[in-house]
Design a protein around this motif. Structure first.
Motif: not given
Ligand code: NAD
Length: 259
Positions: A9, A11, A15, A32, A60, A90, A111, A183-184, A186, A189-191
């Motif tokens: 994850g 891109n 990640g 990935n 993948a 995630g 996931i 992480p708290g 961040v 795009p997810l947040v």
């Molecule tokens: P994001 O949406 O920017 O990144 C998620 C990544 O996972 C993307 O690259 C997406 O393409 C990939 N992904 C999603 N579904 C997938 C699949 N089926 N197969 C392969 N890749 C897949 O979000 P983020 O905030 O960077 O999240 C990254 C991780 O950090 C996650 O596990 C998330 O739970 C965790 N996290 C995020 C925060 C936050 O506040 N952003 C806090 C705590 C934990």
């Protein structure tokens, strides 16, 4: 030969930042996600050009066990070694338990939790053969604390913390460590999506008020964690200084879980 790292994850968001910082630290990188766009491959070329290491993009879907396992083999085949596995992919979905769509529950568990089981199961024999390795799982403050309406996410993140401890015990003394970063908030795009959803529900509030009064209400620093801070923590866990750190969680959460 440079060490090699696979970040699931990667891109986007956290990640991608972890991949960039591992590349800057000299690791060859397998990026990935589930997509296979020209942009994904261009990202790999961009990081390679910036850092001088080899960077490949491997599509993948981490909701599919066979693709998780094959991804590890493909990364190992590409570089001839696999020193670091970062389980980061995630997704999130927010709804009360009784309204939570079954399909969203299954996708989040697959996931955010099961993918790490499948990739680790495939990577551990490779790391054992090499006599060293690092597994870094991206959990969350929600791996240690709960919030309403995030049942699948909180369950998956608590699960990954338990999985991390178990793998660490199985591998203790082998030269392979397994840890979780928690992480708290961040601002990825997810947040951003959660902020937009909350702003729509609380239409009397401005977006900055939603961020300050609702999103960051749990984070005593009242500041977002940056993706670079998570990347730096991952690089540290891969360093020699962290060789005896295993089976633990490192919170990077502005004080959230100190409460
Ligand atoms: P994001 O949406 O920017 O990144 C998620 C990544 O996972 C993307 O690259 C997406 O393409 C990939 N992904 C999603 N579904 C997938 C699949 N089926 N197969 C392969 N890749 C897949 O979000 P983020 O905030 O960077 O999240 C990254 C991780 O950090 C996650 O596990 C998330 O739970 C965790 N996290 C995020 C925060 C936050 O506040 N952003 C806090 C705590 C934990």
């Amino acid at each position: 030969m440079a060490k090699a790292a696979l970040v699931t994850g990667s891109n986007s968001g956290i990640g991608l930042a972890i991949a960039r910082q591992l590349a800057a630290a000299g690791y060859d990188i397998a990026l990935n996600s589930f997509t296979d766009r020209a942009d994904d491959h261009a990202l790999a070329e961009e990081i390679a050009a910036e850092t001088g290491v080899r960077v490949i993009y491997l599509a993948a879907d981490m909701s599919k066990p066979a693709e998780c396992r094959a991804l590890v083999e493909r990364a190992h085949d590409a570089f001839g070694r696999l020193d670091v596995l970062v389980n980061n992919a995630g997704i999130q979905f927010v709804a009360p338990v009784e309204e939570f769509p079954e399909e969203r529950w299954d996708a989040i568990i697959a996931i955010n939790l099961s993918s790490a089981f499948h990739t680790s199961a495939k990577a551990i024999p490779l790391m054992k053969a090499a006599g060293e390795g690092r597994i870094v799982n991206i959990a969350s403050a929600h791996g240690l604390r709960a919030s309403p309406f995030k049942s699948a996410y909180v369950a998956a993140k608590h699960g990954i913390v338990g999985f991390t401890k178990t793998v660490a015990l199985e591998l203790a003394g082998s030269g392979i460590t397994c840890n979780a970063i928690c992480p708290g908030f961040v601002r990825t795009p997810l947040v951003e999506k959660q902020i937009d959803d909350l702003a729509a529900t609380h239409s009397h509030l401005r977006k900055e008020e939603v961020v300050r009064d609702i999103v960051l209400q749990k984070q005593p620093s009242k500041q977002f964690v940056t993706v670079e801070q998570i990347g730096g923590t991952a690089v540290f866990l891969c360093s020699d200084a962290a060789a005896q750190i295993t089976g633990t969680t490192i919170s990077v959460d502005g004080g959230w879980t100190a409460q």
